[in-house]
Design a protein around this motif. Sequence first.
Motif, PDB file in Angstrom:
ATOM      1  N   LEU A  30       9.453 -17.635  14.117  1.00 15.74           N
ATOM      2  CA  LEU A  30       8.051 -17.271  13.924  1.00 15.74           C
ATOM      3  C   LEU A  30       7.544 -16.438  15.093  1.00 15.74           C
ATOM      4  O   LEU A  30       6.675 -15.575  14.925  1.00 15.74           O
ATOM      5  CB  LEU A  30       7.193 -18.525  13.758  1.00 15.74           C
ATOM      6  N   THR A  34       5.470 -12.977  14.751  1.00 16.51           N
ATOM      7  CA  THR A  34       4.152 -12.723  15.352  1.00 16.51           C
ATOM      8  C   THR A  34       4.194 -11.514  16.278  1.00 16.51           C
ATOM      9  O   THR A  34       3.244 -10.732  16.329  1.00 16.51           O
ATOM     10  CB  THR A  34       3.644 -13.957  16.132  1.00 16.51           C
ATOM     11  N   ILE A  41       0.316 -16.998  16.749  1.00 17.52           N
ATOM     12  CA  ILE A  41       0.913 -18.017  15.881  1.00 17.52           C
ATOM     13  C   ILE A  41      -0.149 -18.697  15.021  1.00 17.52           C
ATOM     14  O   ILE A  41       0.133 -19.135  13.894  1.00 17.52           O
ATOM     15  CB  ILE A  41       1.704 -19.060  16.709  1.00 17.52           C
ATOM     16  N   ALA A  42      -1.382 -18.753  15.529  1.00 15.59           N
ATOM     17  CA  ALA A  42      -2.459 -19.373  14.757  1.00 15.59           C
ATOM     18  C   ALA A  42      -2.708 -18.618  13.450  1.00 15.59           C
ATOM     19  O   ALA A  42      -3.038 -19.223  12.420  1.00 15.59           O
ATOM     20  CB  ALA A  42      -3.739 -19.418  15.588  1.00 15.59           C
ATOM     21  N   ASN A  45      -0.049 -19.715  10.973  1.00 20.67           N
ATOM     22  CA  ASN A  45      -0.359 -21.070  10.497  1.00 20.67           C
ATOM     23  C   ASN A  45      -1.544 -21.064   9.541  1.00 20.67           C
ATOM     24  O   ASN A  45      -1.558 -21.793   8.542  1.00 20.67           O
ATOM     25  CB  ASN A  45      -0.649 -21.986  11.688  1.00 20.67           C
ATOM     26  N   TYR A  46      -2.538 -20.227   9.828  1.00 21.04           N
ATOM     27  CA  TYR A  46      -3.735 -20.159   8.983  1.00 21.04           C
ATOM     28  C   TYR A  46      -3.385 -19.630   7.587  1.00 21.04           C
ATOM     29  O   TYR A  46      -3.814 -20.179   6.572  1.00 21.04           O
ATOM     30  CB  TYR A  46      -4.780 -19.260   9.637  1.00 21.04           C
ATOM     31  N   GLY A  49       0.875 -21.699   6.883  1.00 23.05           N
ATOM     32  CA  GLY A  49       1.075 -23.110   7.167  1.00 23.05           C
ATOM     33  C   GLY A  49       2.418 -23.466   7.751  1.00 23.05           C
ATOM     34  O   GLY A  49       2.519 -24.353   8.594  1.00 23.05           O
ATOM     35  N   SER A  50       3.475 -22.779   7.313  1.00 20.34           N
ATOM     36  CA  SER A  50       4.819 -23.090   7.806  1.00 20.34           C
ATOM     37  C   SER A  50       5.726 -21.895   7.561  1.00 20.34           C
ATOM     38  O   SER A  50       5.406 -20.997   6.774  1.00 20.34           O
ATOM     39  CB  SER A  50       5.391 -24.313   7.084  1.00 20.34           C
ATOM     40  N   LYS A  51       6.873 -21.902   8.228  1.00 22.46           N
ATOM     41  CA  LYS A  51       7.854 -20.834   8.026  1.00 22.46           C
ATOM     42  C   LYS A  51       8.379 -20.857   6.594  1.00 22.46           C
ATOM     43  O   LYS A  51       8.591 -19.808   5.977  1.00 22.46           O
ATOM     44  CB  LYS A  51       9.015 -20.993   9.023  1.00 22.46           C
TER      45      LYS A  51
END
Length: 205
Positions: A30, A34, A41-42, A45-46, A49-51
């Motif tokens: 990830l 990014t 990274i936020a 995730n937003y 949620g996950s890889k």
Amino acid sequence: MTTTHFNTKDRILGAAEELFAQHGFSGTSLRQVTSRADVNIAAVNYHFGSKENLVNEVFRRRMDEMSERRLGSLREAQEEHPNELEPILAAFIRPALALTLDRHGSAFVRVLARAYAEKNDRLRKFLSDNYGQVLREFAKAIAPCLPDLGKEELYWRMDFVAGALTYAMADFGLIKRPAGVSEKTHCDKAAQNLIRFAAAGLRAA
């Protein structure tokens, strides 16, 4: 949805697609995504949620459109050429090969090849759950063209057709585009040959 929201999500998907094509799913972090997308990274995730969800969405972005084009072409084939095998196969094969002509689609083709090459049970389940129905719709359309072929045998042969198509899309083969021949012409020729090959395989005794 705001433009910024769309651009950020799309940028992440584009970066992930390129990196998955180059390094595979397990070989891409990830942090690499990014960095390539120029987000934190936020943001990943937003939006995802996950890889695992990011991987799924990379596929959904391309597969939804391709599936829609395939099923639309299938409806046309059934209306204009009822119970004719080759037009049904063209509806399955041509929209997929057309991805190779798209500058962004070509990266996804390599990602698709990775999905076949790498053992990723969750990804395979996602693809089966979300897009297996497309293959079943084509099998249902092909069945009346081959009334002597049992359902199990038909599914075996459709699997082989799908595998040959993926191979052709990834351009692994011996036949390379000759100098002076456009990508579209080469793609059309590949489609014509694959349709003939698939039809012969499906009709084999």
